[in-house]
Design a protein around this motif. Sequence first.
Motif, mmCIF file in Angstrom:
data_model
loop_
_atom_site.group_PDB
_atom_site.id
_atom_site.type_symbol
_atom_site.label_atom_id
_atom_site.label_comp_id
_atom_site.label_asym_id
_atom_site.label_seq_id
_atom_site.Cartn_x
_atom_site.Cartn_y
_atom_site.Cartn_z
ATOM 1 N N ASP A 153 -17.698 -45.697 39.976
ATOM 2 C CA ASP A 153 -18.151 -44.632 40.857
ATOM 3 C C ASP A 153 -19.376 -43.918 40.291
ATOM 4 O OD1 ASP A 153 -17.096 -43.554 43.441
ATOM 5 O OD2 ASP A 153 -17.262 -41.661 42.360
ATOM 6 N N ALA A 154 -19.393 -43.725 38.969
ATOM 7 C CA ALA A 154 -20.489 -42.984 38.338
ATOM 8 C C ALA A 154 -21.701 -43.853 38.052
ATOM 9 C CB ALA A 154 -19.986 -42.348 37.039
ATOM 10 N N TYR A 155 -21.461 -45.125 37.670
ATOM 11 C CA TYR A 155 -22.555 -45.910 37.104
ATOM 12 C C TYR A 155 -22.861 -47.217 37.825
ATOM 13 C CZ TYR A 155 -21.334 -42.602 33.472
ATOM 14 O OH TYR A 155 -21.038 -41.436 32.797
ATOM 15 N N GLY A 156 -22.039 -47.617 38.778
ATOM 16 C CA GLY A 156 -22.374 -48.765 39.599
ATOM 17 C C GLY A 156 -22.017 -50.115 39.028
ATOM 18 N N LEU A 157 -21.304 -50.155 37.905
ATOM 19 C CA LEU A 157 -20.815 -51.421 37.357
ATOM 20 C C LEU A 157 -19.441 -51.667 37.960
ATOM 21 C CD1 LEU A 157 -21.570 -53.652 35.331
ATOM 22 C CD2 LEU A 157 -20.349 -52.355 33.580
ATOM 23 N N ARG A 158 -19.246 -52.804 38.618
ATOM 24 C CA ARG A 158 -18.013 -53.041 39.368
ATOM 25 C C ARG A 158 -16.992 -53.810 38.537
ATOM 26 N NH1 ARG A 158 -20.052 -54.283 45.555
ATOM 27 N NH2 ARG A 158 -21.540 -52.563 45.666
ATOM 28 N N PHE A 159 -15.755 -53.340 38.617
ATOM 29 C CA PHE A 159 -14.658 -53.913 37.839
ATOM 30 C C PHE A 159 -13.604 -54.465 38.786
ATOM 31 C CE2 PHE A 159 -16.767 -50.889 35.200
ATOM 32 C CZ PHE A 159 -16.665 -51.369 33.911
ATOM 33 N N ILE A 160 -13.077 -55.615 38.445
ATOM 34 C CA ILE A 160 -12.010 -56.246 39.208
ATOM 35 C C ILE A 160 -10.859 -56.469 38.242
ATOM 36 C CG2 ILE A 160 -11.344 -58.271 40.583
ATOM 37 C CD1 ILE A 160 -14.443 -58.582 41.078
ATOM 38 N N ALA A 161 -9.630 -56.138 38.652
ATOM 39 C CA ALA A 161 -8.490 -56.215 37.736
ATOM 40 C C ALA A 161 -7.284 -56.846 38.421
ATOM 41 C CB ALA A 161 -8.118 -54.816 37.246
ATOM 42 N N PRO A 162 -6.578 -57.729 37.716
ATOM 43 C CA PRO A 162 -5.360 -58.300 38.286
ATOM 44 C C PRO A 162 -4.194 -57.336 38.319
ATOM 45 C CG PRO A 162 -5.727 -59.160 36.072
ATOM 46 C CD PRO A 162 -6.937 -58.337 36.426
ATOM 47 N N GLN A 163 -4.239 -56.267 37.481
ATOM 48 C CA GLN A 163 -3.195 -55.250 37.478
ATOM 49 C C GLN A 163 -3.700 -53.990 38.159
ATOM 50 O OE1 GLN A 163 -2.641 -55.691 33.075
ATOM 51 N NE2 GLN A 163 -0.500 -55.451 33.590
ATOM 52 N N GLY A 164 -2.772 -53.076 38.485
ATOM 53 C CA GLY A 164 -3.144 -51.826 39.109
ATOM 54 C C GLY A 164 -3.589 -50.797 38.083
ATOM 55 N N VAL A 165 -3.470 -49.498 38.451
ATOM 56 C CA VAL A 165 -3.938 -48.442 37.563
ATOM 57 C C VAL A 165 -3.017 -48.238 36.376
ATOM 58 C CG1 VAL A 165 -5.191 -47.220 39.362
ATOM 59 C CG2 VAL A 165 -2.799 -46.640 38.930
ATOM 60 N N SER A 166 -1.824 -48.808 36.380
ATOM 61 C CA SER A 166 -0.921 -48.733 35.247
ATOM 62 C C SER A 166 -0.710 -50.122 34.661
ATOM 63 C CB SER A 166 0.441 -48.159 35.668
ATOM 64 O OG SER A 166 1.386 -48.287 34.616
ATOM 65 N N THR A 167 -0.689 -50.208 33.340
ATOM 66 C CA THR A 167 -0.432 -51.489 32.688
ATOM 67 C C THR A 167 1.013 -51.934 32.872
ATOM 68 O OG1 THR A 167 0.015 -50.324 30.611
ATOM 69 C CG2 THR A 167 -2.217 -51.182 30.941
ATOM 70 N N GLU A 168 1.861 -51.053 33.404
ATOM 71 C CA GLU A 168 3.253 -51.425 33.619
ATOM 72 C C GLU A 168 3.428 -52.299 34.852
ATOM 73 O OE1 GLU A 168 4.908 -47.320 33.274
ATOM 74 O OE2 GLU A 168 6.226 -48.287 31.830
ATOM 75 N N SER A 169 2.407 -52.350 35.731
ATOM 76 C CA SER A 169 2.468 -53.243 36.883
ATOM 77 C C SER A 169 2.011 -54.629 36.439
ATOM 78 C CB SER A 169 1.575 -52.734 38.018
ATOM 79 O OG SER A 169 0.228 -52.695 37.612
ATOM 80 N N GLU A 170 2.737 -55.647 36.841
ATOM 81 C CA GLU A 170 2.439 -57.001 36.383
ATOM 82 C C GLU A 170 1.704 -57.774 37.468
ATOM 83 O OE1 GLU A 170 5.807 -59.084 34.950
ATOM 84 O OE2 GLU A 170 6.307 -57.590 33.422
#
Length: 295
Positions: free
Chosen positions: A200-217
């Motif tokens: 949001d601040a810097y324009g570098l886009r991130f894609i993640a297989p997990q959600g905002v918590s590492t407890e989600s698999e």
Amino acid sequence: MLLAVLTPVAASAEGRIKAVATFSILGDLVRQVGGERVAVTSLVGPDADAHSFSPAPEDARQLAGADIVFVNGLGFEGWIERLIRASGTRAPVVVASQDAKTIAGSRDHDDHGHDHGATDDHADPHAWQSVANAKLYVAAIRDGLSRIDGTHTALYAENARAYCEKLDALDAEIRETIRGIPEARRRIITNHDSFGYYTDAYGLRFIAPQGVSTESEAGPKDVARIIRQIRQQKIPAVFLESIADPRLMQQIARESGAKLGGKVFSDALSGADGPAPDYIAMMRANLRAFREALG
């Protein structure tokens, strides 16, 4: 929802303030504002995962003996309210993210458009990944310390002012570096969805297989989707987070052909001898890793 407790407590004029922060990044910010006046303990230490943290009796004792407690809030520490109750602490609790500009925690990983002004129940908790928000954390810390230790208000104000100057320089450095990365290459993969504020601040886009918590698999379908996306969009690099098991990201890099870009720090600092012993060093270490893999 955890709220800041505004009741002042008596602080020893000659002794150091005993501050407890929930995790290492927040602990460093408290240390920067408090200086030598404040002794800081972080419940979740370097290279440790606050999402999956399980408090021990010693953590309750730390809270019981604290003069002030600093938490991130926004649901980041799902265990903190129970721990505070169990400890019986009477220390005021400051929510460092109380004035942060939040974005929604559930978002399309491939979309730069986030929902702003998200409620605490749905906000992404990783607000410190925006330096502008880190400055708001610093202000909340300054005010919290001043409230319990009014004779040193000027000290906390000066420490916060000087540190925010360093944060302004850091913010400018990140922006300049990201501008130097070709726009088509500003996409990377990380373990979990902890860099939404950075996007949001810097324009570098991130894609993640997990959600905002590492407890989600991440399930097999999530992994397959990510691999297809990397191939279709020619995403250059996959990064390992310091707090995460590397095997999933190694698999994704191996099967997609993307470069394994090294380790980045999302939710915790490194140890004192590592590349990210404090917040500014952490942000710079991540920036170097991104630039080297994408530039």
